[in-house]
Design a protein around this motif. Sequence first.
Motif, PDB file in Angstrom:
ATOM      1  N   VAL A   4       0.827  -1.189   0.000  1.00  0.00           N
ATOM      2  CA  VAL A   4       0.000   0.000   0.000  1.00  0.00           C
ATOM      3  C   VAL A   4       0.869   1.250   0.000  1.00  0.00           C
ATOM      4  CG1 VAL A   4      -1.722   1.289   1.302  1.00  0.00           C
ATOM      5  CG2 VAL A   4      -1.828  -1.203   1.218  1.00  0.00           C
ATOM      6  N   GLY A   5       0.559   2.178  -0.931  1.00  0.00           N
ATOM      7  CA  GLY A   5       1.168   3.500  -0.906  1.00  0.00           C
ATOM      8  C   GLY A   5       2.524   3.642  -1.556  1.00  0.00           C
ATOM      9  N   GLU A   6       3.192   2.545  -1.939  1.00  0.00           N
ATOM     10  CA  GLU A   6       4.527   2.697  -2.498  1.00  0.00           C
ATOM     11  C   GLU A   6       4.934   1.444  -3.261  1.00  0.00           C
ATOM     12  OE1 GLU A   6       9.007   3.984  -0.996  1.00  0.00           O
ATOM     13  OE2 GLU A   6       7.287   4.033   0.382  1.00  0.00           O
ATOM     14  N   ASN A   7       5.698   1.642  -4.359  1.00  0.00           N
ATOM     15  CA  ASN A   7       6.318   0.533  -5.070  1.00  0.00           C
ATOM     16  C   ASN A   7       7.638   1.019  -5.638  1.00  0.00           C
ATOM     17  OD1 ASN A   7       5.823   1.858  -7.607  1.00  0.00           O
ATOM     18  ND2 ASN A   7       3.734   1.060  -7.573  1.00  0.00           N
ATOM     19  N   GLN A   8       8.235   0.209  -6.502  1.00  0.00           N
ATOM     20  CA  GLN A   8       9.567   0.567  -6.988  1.00  0.00           C
ATOM     21  C   GLN A   8       9.542   1.716  -7.993  1.00  0.00           C
ATOM     22  OE1 GLN A   8       7.996  -2.299  -7.448  1.00  0.00           O
ATOM     23  NE2 GLN A   8       8.473  -3.278  -9.408  1.00  0.00           N
ATOM     24  N   LEU A   9       8.372   2.090  -8.499  1.00  0.00           N
ATOM     25  CA  LEU A   9       8.266   3.173  -9.476  1.00  0.00           C
ATOM     26  C   LEU A   9       7.773   4.476  -8.861  1.00  0.00           C
ATOM     27  CD1 LEU A   9       6.717   1.315 -12.559  1.00  0.00           C
ATOM     28  CD2 LEU A   9       9.124   1.710 -12.025  1.00  0.00           C
ATOM     29  N   ILE A  10       6.766   4.397  -8.017  1.00  0.00           N
ATOM     30  CA  ILE A  10       6.144   5.608  -7.484  1.00  0.00           C
ATOM     31  C   ILE A  10       5.912   5.490  -5.977  1.00  0.00           C
ATOM     32  CG2 ILE A  10       4.975   6.176  -9.647  1.00  0.00           C
ATOM     33  CD1 ILE A  10       2.423   4.984  -8.426  1.00  0.00           C
ATOM     34  N   SER A  11       5.654   6.647  -5.368  1.00  0.00           N
ATOM     35  CA  SER A  11       5.197   6.685  -3.981  1.00  0.00           C
ATOM     36  C   SER A  11       3.924   7.515  -3.929  1.00  0.00           C
ATOM     37  CB  SER A  11       6.259   7.274  -3.059  1.00  0.00           C
ATOM     38  OG  SER A  11       6.521   8.623  -3.391  1.00  0.00           O
ATOM     39  N   ILE A  12       3.028   7.187  -2.999  1.00  0.00           N
ATOM     40  CA  ILE A  12       1.727   7.849  -2.908  1.00  0.00           C
ATOM     41  C   ILE A  12       1.521   8.354  -1.488  1.00  0.00           C
ATOM     42  CG2 ILE A  12      -0.757   7.615  -3.291  1.00  0.00           C
ATOM     43  CD1 ILE A  12      -0.128   5.162  -5.011  1.00  0.00           C
ATOM     44  N   GLN A  13       1.130   9.606  -1.374  1.00  0.00           N
ATOM     45  CA  GLN A  13       0.830  10.195  -0.072  1.00  0.00           C
ATOM     46  C   GLN A  13      -0.510  10.919  -0.131  1.00  0.00           C
ATOM     47  OE1 GLN A  13       4.174  12.761   0.665  1.00  0.00           O
ATOM     48  NE2 GLN A  13       5.445  11.099   1.453  1.00  0.00           N
ATOM     49  N   PRO A  14      -1.411  10.673   0.814  1.00  0.00           N
ATOM     50  CA  PRO A  14      -1.334   9.664   1.878  1.00  0.00           C
ATOM     51  C   PRO A  14      -1.613   8.273   1.322  1.00  0.00           C
ATOM     52  CG  PRO A  14      -3.441  10.763   1.943  1.00  0.00           C
ATOM     53  CD  PRO A  14      -2.656  11.452   0.891  1.00  0.00           C
ATOM     54  N   ASP A  15      -1.427   7.260   2.142  1.00  0.00           N
ATOM     55  CA  ASP A  15      -1.626   5.891   1.680  1.00  0.00           C
ATOM     56  C   ASP A  15      -3.057   5.408   1.928  1.00  0.00           C
ATOM     57  OD1 ASP A  15      -1.613   5.685   4.384  1.00  0.00           O
ATOM     58  OD2 ASP A  15       0.096   4.341   4.527  1.00  0.00           O
ATOM     59  N   GLU A  16      -3.932   6.318   2.363  1.00  0.00           N
ATOM     60  CA  GLU A  16      -5.344   5.990   2.548  1.00  0.00           C
ATOM     61  C   GLU A  16      -6.188   7.214   2.219  1.00  0.00           C
ATOM     62  OE1 GLU A  16      -8.414   4.300   6.011  1.00  0.00           O
ATOM     63  OE2 GLU A  16      -6.306   4.719   6.461  1.00  0.00           O
ATOM     64  N   CYS A  29     -10.292  14.390  -1.560  1.00  0.00           N
ATOM     65  CA  CYS A  29      -9.010  14.017  -0.964  1.00  0.00           C
ATOM     66  C   CYS A  29      -7.950  14.080  -2.059  1.00  0.00           C
ATOM     67  CB  CYS A  29      -9.090  12.613  -0.365  1.00  0.00           C
ATOM     68  SG  CYS A  29      -7.521  12.038   0.349  1.00  0.00           S
ATOM     69  N   ASP A  30      -6.842  14.742  -1.784  1.00  0.00           N
ATOM     70  CA  ASP A  30      -5.761  14.878  -2.756  1.00  0.00           C
ATOM     71  C   ASP A  30      -4.674  13.842  -2.504  1.00  0.00           C
ATOM     72  OD1 ASP A  30      -6.972  16.970  -4.032  1.00  0.00           O
ATOM     73  OD2 ASP A  30      -5.858  18.529  -2.980  1.00  0.00           O
ATOM     74  N   LEU A  31      -4.215  13.235  -3.583  1.00  0.00           N
ATOM     75  CA  LEU A  31      -3.118  12.276  -3.529  1.00  0.00           C
ATOM     76  C   LEU A  31      -1.906  12.859  -4.246  1.00  0.00           C
ATOM     77  CD1 LEU A  31      -4.954   8.939  -4.450  1.00  0.00           C
ATOM     78  CD2 LEU A  31      -4.228   9.662  -2.173  1.00  0.00           C
ATOM     79  N   LYS A  32      -0.758  12.785  -3.607  1.00  0.00           N
ATOM     80  CA  LYS A  32       0.478  13.196  -4.247  1.00  0.00           C
ATOM     81  C   LYS A  32       1.220  11.959  -4.727  1.00  0.00           C
ATOM     82  CE  LYS A  32       4.772  15.787  -3.618  1.00  0.00           C
ATOM     83  NZ  LYS A  32       5.629  16.552  -2.679  1.00  0.00           N
ATOM     84  N   VAL A  33       1.379  11.850  -6.037  1.00  0.00           N
ATOM     85  CA  VAL A  33       2.039  10.697  -6.647  1.00  0.00           C
ATOM     86  C   VAL A  33       3.410  11.144  -7.150  1.00  0.00           C
ATOM     87  CG1 VAL A  33       1.884   8.894  -8.396  1.00  0.00           C
ATOM     88  CG2 VAL A  33      -0.195   9.771  -7.322  1.00  0.00           C
ATOM     89  N   SER A  34       4.462  10.525  -6.653  1.00  0.00           N
ATOM     90  CA  SER A  34       5.837  10.920  -6.989  1.00  0.00           C
ATOM     91  C   SER A  34       6.532   9.819  -7.773  1.00  0.00           C
ATOM     92  CB  SER A  34       6.632  11.228  -5.712  1.00  0.00           C
ATOM     93  OG  SER A  34       6.008  12.243  -4.955  1.00  0.00           O
ATOM     94  N   CYS A  68       2.860  14.652  -9.161  1.00  0.00           N
ATOM     95  CA  CYS A  68       1.617  15.293  -9.566  1.00  0.00           C
ATOM     96  C   CYS A  68       0.569  15.070  -8.485  1.00  0.00           C
ATOM     97  CB  CYS A  68       1.119  14.777 -10.923  1.00  0.00           C
ATOM     98  SG  CYS A  68       0.359  13.136 -10.855  1.00  0.00           S
ATOM     99  N   ILE A  69      -0.483  15.890  -8.513  1.00  0.00           N
ATOM    100  CA  ILE A  69      -1.564  15.803  -7.547  1.00  0.00           C
ATOM    101  C   ILE A  69      -2.813  15.226  -8.233  1.00  0.00           C
ATOM    102  CG2 ILE A  69      -3.083  17.074  -5.986  1.00  0.00           C
ATOM    103  CD1 ILE A  69      -0.226  16.923  -5.032  1.00  0.00           C
ATOM    104  N   ILE A  70      -3.365  14.193  -7.627  1.00  0.00           N
ATOM    105  CA  ILE A  70      -4.610  13.601  -8.111  1.00  0.00           C
ATOM    106  C   ILE A  70      -5.705  13.954  -7.108  1.00  0.00           C
ATOM    107  CG2 ILE A  70      -5.812  11.465  -8.717  1.00  0.00           C
ATOM    108  CD1 ILE A  70      -3.105  10.200  -9.286  1.00  0.00           C
TER     109      ILE A  70
END
Length: 220
Positions: A4-16, A29-34, A68-70
């Motif tokens: 949940v929230g992270e893998n080898q390509l991207i990270s996601i905040q928050p994870d819920e 709710c905004d998600l930051k995908v890096s 980016c922000i989703i």
Amino acid sequence: MSGVGENQLISIQPDELKFLFELEKQSYCDLKVSNKTESYVAFKVKTTSPKKYFVRPNTGVIQPWDSCIIRVTLQAQREYPPDMQCKDKFLLQSTIVPPHTDVDELPQDTFTKDSSKTLTECKLKVSYIATSTSQRSSESGATSGDGNGSESISVTTVQRLKEERDAAVKQTQQLQHELEVLKKRKRNSANGLSLKLAAMVGLIGLIIGFILKLALASST
């Protein structure tokens, strides 16, 4: 599939995904995908309840080491879920794409699983935060067990009030600026009118004086 929230390509905040739940009102709710790689990474967001949520952008391409922000918007609901519990889930897929790829250029099979490419997935859970109104109205009368709900509500409320205050201040400043411009234009136009009027009076005076001189000269 990754955690949940992270893998080898991207990270996601928050994870819920957490939504402030209130009847007949939207919540987001905004998600930051890096992107954690030196490659271009494409992503796609899926959910088990597509009619219930509005996701923008739901597909995109992130440049190396960029983010980016989703924004995920919960549509206005007409009734409370049982015990304020949500079973909805989100899935964010990501894969490496060629450099400088635009989102409109992504092939239809970009997020199809096959052995020729690496496709990673992150699962995201959804939870609802009950407002004081929903707590009183919900049949379950559910409350937050650890007190984080009320704290989140306070933070969200203060943030929204600050945003509304800043918007009001900007609008007031803009109106004051426009008023000053109108006042200056009015003064300039009034000054111009006064000069024209004075010139006309002077010209009329000269004409009358000239006529009187001609009359006196003819009488003599």
